[in-house]
Design a protein around this motif. Structure first.
Motif, PDB file in Angstrom:
ATOM      1  N   ASN A 156       1.008  -0.950  -0.002  1.00 47.59           N
ATOM      2  CA  ASN A 156      -0.031   0.096   0.153  1.00 47.59           C
ATOM      3  C   ASN A 156       1.100   0.978   0.440  1.00 47.59           C
ATOM      4  O   ASN A 156       1.900   1.143   0.162  1.00 47.59           O
ATOM      5  N   ASP A 157      -0.111   2.624  -0.329  1.00 47.88           N
ATOM      6  CA  ASP A 157       0.964   3.396   0.056  1.00 47.88           C
ATOM      7  C   ASP A 157       0.318   4.892   0.637  1.00 47.88           C
ATOM      8  O   ASP A 157      -0.394   5.968   1.116  1.00 47.88           O
ATOM      9  N   LEU A 158       0.386   4.241   2.221  1.00 48.46           N
ATOM     10  CA  LEU A 158      -0.235   4.963   3.071  1.00 48.46           C
ATOM     11  C   LEU A 158       0.448   5.770   3.613  1.00 48.46           C
ATOM     12  O   LEU A 158      -0.399   7.157   3.700  1.00 48.46           O
ATOM     13  N   PHE A 159       2.140   6.372   3.605  1.00 50.92           N
ATOM     14  CA  PHE A 159       2.544   7.608   3.274  1.00 50.92           C
ATOM     15  C   PHE A 159       2.549   8.427   2.228  1.00 50.92           C
ATOM     16  O   PHE A 159       1.850   9.918   2.628  1.00 50.92           O
ATOM     17  N   LEU A 160       1.726   8.539   1.199  1.00 47.81           N
ATOM     18  CA  LEU A 160       1.159   8.750   0.008  1.00 47.81           C
ATOM     19  C   LEU A 160      -0.637   9.578   0.540  1.00 47.81           C
ATOM     20  O   LEU A 160      -0.717  11.007   0.512  1.00 47.81           O
ATOM     21  N   LYS A 161      -1.002   8.283   0.909  1.00 48.95           N
ATOM     22  CA  LYS A 161      -2.226   9.101   1.627  1.00 48.95           C
ATOM     23  C   LYS A 161      -2.239  10.277   2.797  1.00 48.95           C
ATOM     24  O   LYS A 161      -3.122  10.742   2.943  1.00 48.95           O
ATOM     25  N   MET A 162      -1.145   9.763   3.622  1.00 48.85           N
ATOM     26  CA  MET A 162      -1.067  10.917   4.826  1.00 48.85           C
ATOM     27  C   MET A 162      -0.761  12.058   3.899  1.00 48.85           C
ATOM     28  O   MET A 162      -0.581  13.165   4.862  1.00 48.85           O
ATOM     29  N   ILE A 163      -0.459  12.632   3.278  1.00 48.21           N
ATOM     30  CA  ILE A 163       0.302  13.709   3.024  1.00 48.21           C
ATOM     31  C   ILE A 163      -0.891  14.727   2.106  1.00 48.21           C
ATOM     32  O   ILE A 163      -1.169  15.679   3.090  1.00 48.21           O
ATOM     33  N   ASP A 164      -1.869  14.256   1.580  1.00 50.03           N
ATOM     34  CA  ASP A 164      -3.128  15.197   1.274  1.00 50.03           C
ATOM     35  C   ASP A 164      -3.991  16.043   2.559  1.00 50.03           C
ATOM     36  O   ASP A 164      -5.239  16.488   2.384  1.00 50.03           O
ATOM     37  N   GLY A 165      -3.964  15.107   3.576  1.00 49.55           N
ATOM     38  CA  GLY A 165      -4.376  15.486   4.706  1.00 49.55           C
ATOM     39  C   GLY A 165      -5.717  14.951   4.850  1.00 49.55           C
ATOM     40  O   GLY A 165      -6.656  15.241   6.169  1.00 49.55           O
ATOM     41  N   SER A 166      -6.510  14.085   4.525  1.00 44.78           N
ATOM     42  CA  SER A 166      -7.463  13.064   4.510  1.00 44.78           C
ATOM     43  C   SER A 166      -7.366  12.650   5.555  1.00 44.78           C
ATOM     44  O   SER A 166      -8.753  12.446   6.998  1.00 44.78           O
ATOM     45  N   LEU A 167      -6.439  11.568   6.294  1.00 40.87           N
ATOM     46  CA  LEU A 167      -6.791  10.510   6.892  1.00 40.87           C
ATOM     47  C   LEU A 167      -6.449  11.134   8.270  1.00 40.87           C
ATOM     48  O   LEU A 167      -7.013  11.186   9.142  1.00 40.87           O
ATOM     49  N   SER A 168      -5.333  12.620   8.555  1.00 34.38           N
ATOM     50  CA  SER A 168      -5.047  13.537   9.380  1.00 34.38           C
ATOM     51  C   SER A 168      -6.565  14.401  10.056  1.00 34.38           C
ATOM     52  O   SER A 168      -7.531  13.950  11.235  1.00 34.38           O
ATOM     53  N   GLU A 169      -7.365  14.586   9.213  1.00 35.04           N
ATOM     54  CA  GLU A 169      -8.923  15.039   8.976  1.00 35.04           C
ATOM     55  C   GLU A 169     -10.331  14.105   9.664  1.00 35.04           C
ATOM     56  O   GLU A 169     -11.369  14.551  10.301  1.00 35.04           O
ATOM     57  N   PHE A 170      -9.987  12.789   8.589  1.00 30.72           N
ATOM     58  CA  PHE A 170     -10.682  11.808   9.053  1.00 30.72           C
ATOM     59  C   PHE A 170     -10.694  11.684  10.766  1.00 30.72           C
ATOM     60  O   PHE A 170     -11.540  11.155  11.556  1.00 30.72           O
ATOM     61  N   LEU A 171      -9.315  11.576  11.115  1.00 30.84           N
ATOM     62  CA  LEU A 171      -9.077  11.107  13.192  1.00 30.84           C
ATOM     63  C   LEU A 171      -9.450  12.408  13.889  1.00 30.84           C
ATOM     64  O   LEU A 171      -9.773  12.094  15.046  1.00 30.84           O
ATOM     65  N   ALA A 176     -13.483  15.043  17.487  1.00 29.20           N
ATOM     66  CA  ALA A 176     -14.640  14.662  17.594  1.00 29.20           C
ATOM     67  C   ALA A 176     -15.912  14.378  17.769  1.00 29.20           C
ATOM     68  O   ALA A 176     -17.120  14.630  19.061  1.00 29.20           O
ATOM     69  N   GLN A 177     -16.291  13.179  17.144  1.00 28.86           N
ATOM     70  CA  GLN A 177     -17.539  12.876  17.112  1.00 28.86           C
ATOM     71  C   GLN A 177     -17.518  12.109  18.522  1.00 28.86           C
ATOM     72  O   GLN A 177     -18.727  11.378  18.773  1.00 28.86           O
ATOM     73  N   MET A 250     -14.490   1.920  11.439  1.00 32.62           N
ATOM     74  CA  MET A 250     -13.409   1.493  11.040  1.00 32.62           C
ATOM     75  C   MET A 250     -13.337   1.116   9.294  1.00 32.62           C
ATOM     76  O   MET A 250     -12.241   1.528   8.928  1.00 32.62           O
ATOM     77  N   HIS A 251     -15.068   1.041   8.639  1.00 34.43           N
ATOM     78  CA  HIS A 251     -14.567   0.383   7.821  1.00 34.43           C
ATOM     79  C   HIS A 251     -14.639   2.284   6.904  1.00 34.43           C
ATOM     80  O   HIS A 251     -13.726   2.021   5.978  1.00 34.43           O
ATOM     81  N   ASN A 252     -14.554   3.506   7.212  1.00 36.66           N
ATOM     82  CA  ASN A 252     -14.551   4.823   6.981  1.00 36.66           C
ATOM     83  C   ASN A 252     -12.498   5.163   6.878  1.00 36.66           C
ATOM     84  O   ASN A 252     -12.351   4.955   5.721  1.00 36.66           O
ATOM     85  N   LEU A 253     -12.070   4.807   7.684  1.00 36.91           N
ATOM     86  CA  LEU A 253     -11.170   4.544   7.846  1.00 36.91           C
ATOM     87  C   LEU A 253     -10.030   3.932   7.091  1.00 36.91           C
ATOM     88  O   LEU A 253      -9.321   4.037   6.131  1.00 36.91           O
ATOM     89  N   LEU A 254     -10.758   2.274   6.679  1.00 36.64           N
ATOM     90  CA  LEU A 254      -9.997   1.636   5.493  1.00 36.64           C
ATOM     91  C   LEU A 254     -10.708   2.356   4.532  1.00 36.64           C
ATOM     92  O   LEU A 254      -9.234   2.270   3.159  1.00 36.64           O
ATOM     93  N   THR A 255     -11.097   2.470   3.695  1.00 33.84           N
ATOM     94  CA  THR A 255     -11.323   3.259   3.228  1.00 33.84           C
ATOM     95  C   THR A 255     -10.705   4.261   2.647  1.00 33.84           C
ATOM     96  O   THR A 255      -9.911   4.355   0.854  1.00 33.84           O
ATOM     97  N   ILE A 256     -10.122   5.402   3.502  1.00 38.58           N
ATOM     98  CA  ILE A 256      -9.385   6.300   3.349  1.00 38.58           C
ATOM     99  C   ILE A 256      -8.147   6.111   2.933  1.00 38.58           C
ATOM    100  O   ILE A 256      -6.959   6.304   2.277  1.00 38.58           O
TER     101      ILE A 256
END
Length: 261
Positions: A156-171, A176-177, A250-256
């Motif tokens: 996988n390319d997790l580090f590349l997905k972390m760059i766009d900020g979608s993962l940190s925004e989800f967390l 907050a939820q 957890m499903h949404n996290l796997l999707t991201i």
């Protein structure tokens, strides 16, 4: 020997994700479970996953292997953290109730984590854990980490997905939820105890001869425990909705982090 040298790095990557998941996920991360059992369970689950998907996979055996280990550990920790966050919601709601009811100064040791926990929060946490085990929620957690290899394979390319900020925004949004859910779970009791404080304030103004501090503490405890008894049947529905949100998160996290198989 050559096949072993090629398969061992792949197996260790799988083992890193599984063991990191068990470090933080509820039920399996409990201090009452022996460490040897956790390691053994991680080993055998990794062995099953390796026999299913890891036999034809090759990984580089140079310094980049360290980054691969860090990536797999991070995936396991993130999946476990989302599950743990929803269970922490229950103790947060209990803390809000304990502050209002007067139990905030009498914390107890949580056997699951070994940390100090509120009385009402620990009580709700144990009920939620029993409900979670009765609905085989721990099996669903195992399914989540096993099927994560279909969503997030070893290449996988997790580090590349972390760059766009979608993962940190989800967390941040999930964090907050969890607080919003904690406020919603504690709202009925906190509101009732707040109204009890208002009533005691009016009593102190209209009848100064009454010692509000002597009357207020046992009165708030009686009101809080009575309302907790009345609202006890609704906990099943609340916890069921909380578990649904946890698995959906957890499903949404796997999707991201990965791609849908």
């Amino acid at each position: 020997m050559e096949s072993i040298l090629q398969s061992l790095p792949v197996f260790m990557l799988i083992f890193c994700r599984i063991s990191a998941f068990f470090v933080v996920i509820p039920v399996f991360s409990s201090r009452s479970i022996p460490t040897t059992f956790k390691i053994g369970l991680s080993f055998f689950i990794s062995l099953v996953i390796f026999s299913a998907i890891g036999t034809g996979v090759t990984v580089p055996q140079d310094l980049t292997y360290v980054l691969l280990i860090a990536r797999e550990v991070l995936i396991g920790l993130l999946l476990g953290f989302v599950g743990y966050l929803m269970f922490a919601t229950i103790q947060t709601a209990g803390s809000l109730i304990d502050i209002q009811i007067g139990f905030g100064m009498a914390n107890v040791i949580d056997p699951m984590t070994g940390a100090s926990a509120p009385i009402i929060g620990n009580f709700k946490y144990m009920i939620a854990m029993l409900m979670f085990l009765s609905m085989n929620g721990h099996h669903y957690l195992l399914d989540a980490i096993v099927y994560s290899y279909k969503w997030i394979p070893l290449n996988n390319d997790l580090f590349l997905k972390m760059i766009d900020g979608s993962l940190s925004e989800f967390l941040v949004r999930t964090f907050a939820q969890s607080f919003v859910l904690a406020f919603q779970m504690a709202a009925p009791l906190v509101t009732a105890l707040f109204l009890t404080d208002v009533g005691l304030a009016f009593l102190a103004k209209t009848a100064p001869q009454y010692n509000v501090f002597v009357i207020g503490i046992p009165l708030k405890i009686i009101v809080g425990l009575a309302l907790l008894l009345v609202l006890m049947p609704t906990l099943a529905v609340l916890f069921q909705n909380l578990f649904d949100i946890m698995f959906q998160s957890m499903h949404n996290l796997l999707t991201i982090m990965g791609n849908k198989p």
